[in-house]
Write a protein that holds these residues in place. Structure first.
Motif, PDB file in Angstrom:
ATOM      1  N   VAL A 139      -5.706  -0.352   6.471  1.00  0.00           N
ATOM      2  CA  VAL A 139      -4.786  -0.475   5.338  1.00  0.00           C
ATOM      3  C   VAL A 139      -3.975  -1.749   5.556  1.00  0.00           C
ATOM      4  CG1 VAL A 139      -3.065   0.717   3.933  1.00  0.00           C
ATOM      5  CG2 VAL A 139      -4.721   2.037   5.252  1.00  0.00           C
ATOM      6  N   MET A 183      -7.263   4.778  -3.328  1.00  0.00           N
ATOM      7  CA  MET A 183      -6.168   4.149  -2.590  1.00  0.00           C
ATOM      8  C   MET A 183      -4.801   4.434  -3.197  1.00  0.00           C
ATOM      9  SD  MET A 183      -7.420   0.446  -1.178  1.00  0.00           S
ATOM     10  CE  MET A 183      -8.322   0.363   0.370  1.00  0.00           C
ATOM     11  N   GLY A 238      -7.938   5.114   6.026  1.00  0.00           N
ATOM     12  CA  GLY A 238      -8.210   4.014   5.105  1.00  0.00           C
ATOM     13  C   GLY A 238      -9.628   3.485   5.172  1.00  0.00           C
ATOM     14  N   ARG A 288      -2.503   7.039  -0.757  1.00  0.00           N
ATOM     15  CA  ARG A 288      -1.060   6.754  -0.753  1.00  0.00           C
ATOM     16  C   ARG A 288      -0.221   8.020  -0.750  1.00  0.00           C
ATOM     17  NH1 ARG A 288       0.607   3.232  -5.581  1.00  0.00           N
ATOM     18  NH2 ARG A 288      -0.553   1.711  -4.345  1.00  0.00           N
ATOM     19  N   PHE A 310       0.816  -1.210   0.000  1.00  0.00           N
ATOM     20  CA  PHE A 310       0.000   0.000   0.000  1.00  0.00           C
ATOM     21  C   PHE A 310       0.854   1.267   0.000  1.00  0.00           C
ATOM     22  CE2 PHE A 310      -3.094  -3.033   1.762  1.00  0.00           C
ATOM     23  CZ  PHE A 310      -4.205  -2.734   0.990  1.00  0.00           C
TER      24      PHE A 310
END
Length: 585
Positions: free
Chosen positions: A512, A484, A367, A489, A146
């Protein structure tokens, strides 16, 4: 949680590793690791590893880094946490392997000894590491899927330099510091610098879910080992109760040799994590950040957060900040901010509050909106794109309309309105329209026009956004991938890293989590499904509270309550210009 750096002079003509440079870069990251420091340089001075330590797991000196195995056959510096390290360790002990520490770092070394670079497929956690293989005379870099933990590198064709922070690399030598147009353009488009770019030509980010190998024999490769898009498309739809998956993730994120706390707001995400964590921890500390400007208003998070804390029996503290606190900490905040960002102020202050109550680790609800479709983008993008994509030649007509209207439409509506038809026919383009700070045709207001044009060509934002959703047919998957891999990110996770590390605080993000993502994301779970998992149930006032986001009075703070300037200058765009000037002025 730590700060790591490495220097690898892989060409014979490269100068040997300068230990002073290695330590200068390392110690620029002292706040990432106030509990200790270490370094190692090979006898031939071709490779060096540096480390700053924040002791979380195996807090004895046994866990110090750089750490070696088999007399130096392998050496590693590692930033992050491997949440399944205990299970891996027990399995490898059953195979006959001997461990001298109880750290997750040593587990990484044994995994590499057994599996080589394919070790990454066995890891659950957030990580960035540099591992030296003495036998193969090569350096392996890797970063979690991630992109929770950062890793930046600079390679001039002779020497590879690596660090956890851009600003750390900048204080060393041998870095091309000329401006990178794509990074500058990216900041004004999104309010953050999109990976792999930075503001500098000579520094880039290692991609999330990516490994890189370079050795003295001239061999090099870079490989993506996991990504959100591929996992969403290919993972078989395994049915597992959501509560069980969430409890499992929270349990793994509670693994620590020091107390773990939790950021608690009035939102569903943090309240859900609080309830699940309280089921598994009897001494949970929670911290709420309140703003003096919002006291006794509907935007005040504190009263509902305190209700949740009381329900689950946590040791709770509410800390309040005001505009004067922001003014007093502005210089320190910008010093801690590793790359320019229009967000992160709230995380900086809640991390400060957590550190002040004695925490070294805190859980965040970051998240939850991406995983459980909490953002308006999950509804707005299909509502916009579906009808407009059916209009013949809509994109071409929209381009003409945008040229005609963009010079004046900002006087009467959002400047984005000029691109509604042009950018409203594809999901990636519409995402830029929704999430963008400035539109591509506005960049000349902030940057030299030739520089902006070059940056747009190199960044290719619309192409990259379109590629993010390539091959994805359902809207939930498209928006999940976009949120995401772009906003979460590049902004949320990056801000959590620098803002937490500013106070030597490790921020953990149970939402996450790769196993949770693979178990939950394809089954259409929403925020209310998530909020129904704690036992006892969340208070009704929290469950039924409309989503507002985490409100921060930054615009008031930044404008200083001034009447000068227009609304744009006092708002988010004005803040972006101030952030940019701080980094480039």
């Amino acid at each position: 949680m730590c700060g790591i750096n490495a220097i690898f002079a892989y060409r014979d003509e490269a100068p040997p590793v300068n230990r002073r440079e290695l330590r200068t870069v390392r110690d620029r990251m002292a706040r990432r690791g106030p509990d200790g420091s270490g370094d190692w340089v090979s006898p031939d001075k071709r490779v060096g590893l540096g480390h700053r330590r924040l002791s979380i797991i195996d807090i004895t000196s046994d866990g110090d880094q750089p750490m070696g195995l088999y007399g130096g056959k392998y050496r590693i510096v590692f930033n992050g946490e491997i949440y399944n390290y205990q299970a891996i360790r027990e399995r490898m002990q059953a195979e006959g392997r001997l461990f001298r520490t109880t750290s997750d770092t040593e587990v990484l070394l044994h995994l590499y000894d057994k599996y080589g670079p394919e070790m990454v497929h066995h890891l659950r956690g957030m990580f960035a590491f540099a591992l030296w293989d003495e036998e193969k005379q090569g350096l392996l870099l890797a970063r979690d899927g991630f992109g929770v933990k950062p890793l930046y590198l600079s390679d001039n064709g002779r020497c590879l330099r690596v660090a956890s922070q851009v600003k750390a690399l900048m204080v060393g030598g041998g870095i091309d510091k000329s401006p990178n147009p794509a990074g500058h353009v990216g900041f004004f488009l999104f309010g953050y610098v999109p990976e792999p770019h930075t503001l500098y030509r000579g520094i880039r980010s290692l991609g999330a879910g990516t490994m890189l190998w370079r050795d003295k024999r001239g061999n090099s490769w870079e490989k993506r080992f996991w990504g959100v898009q591929a996992a969403y498309q290919t993972r078989p739809p395994v049915r597992r109760p959501l509560r069980k998956s969430l409890l499992d993730s929270v349990a793994h994120h509670l693994v620590s040799d020091v107390p773990v706390g939790l950021f608690l707001s009035a939102g569903l995400d943090s309240a859900t994590l609080c309830g699940l964590a309280a089921e598994q921890s009897t001494d949970l500390k929670t911290v709420t950040l309140g703003f003096e400007e919002y006291a006794q208003t509907e935007n005040d998070e504190a009263p509902l957060a305190e209700l949740v804390a009381d329900l689950y029996g946590t040791e709770h503290q509410t800390r309040r900040v005001a505009g004067s606190d922001f003014a007093n900490h502005a210089d320190a905040l910008f010093e801690a901010m590793d790359q320019p960002s229009i967000d992160g102020v709230n995380v900086y202050f809640v991390a400060k509050a957590a550190a002040e109550v004695g925490l070294k680790v805190a859980i965040s609800g970051l998240g939850g909106d991406e995983l459980f479709r909490g953002y308006n983008t999950f509804r707005q993008l299909p509502k916009l794109v579906k009808p407009l994509s059916a209009v013949p030649f809509a994109r071409h007509i929209g381009t003409i309309g945008r040229f005609a209207t963009s010079p004046w439409i900002g006087q009467y509506a959002s400047p984005k309105a000029a691109g509604l038809l042009e950018l409203g026919t594809r999901s990636g383009d519409a995402y830029l329209l929704r999430r963008g700070l400035f539109m591509p045709w506005e960049l000349a207001r902030n940057l030299d026009s030739d520089f902006a044009r070059q940056g747009l060509d190199e960044l290719a934002p619309l192409t990259r956004l379109h590629h993010t959703t390539s091959g994805m047919t359902d809207w939930t998957g498209r928006v999940t991938a976009l949120e995401m891999t772009w906003y979460m990110r590049n902004q949320l996770l990056r801000d959590a890293d620098w803002a937490g590390m500013a106070h030597s605080l490790e921020i953990r993000v149970p939402f996450v989590d790769r196993p949770l993502f693979e178990a939950a994301v394809r089954h259409g779970f929403g925020k209310q499904d998530m909020a129904a998992t704690p036992e006892p149930a969340l208070p009704q006032a929290v469950r039924e509270r409309p989503k507002t986001g985490f409100q921060v009075p930054v615009r008031d703070w930044l404008s200083g309550q001034s009447e000068a300037g227009n609304a744009d200058d006092r708002g988010l765009r004005g803040w972006a210009r101030e952030v940019y000037d701080r980094f480039t002025g």
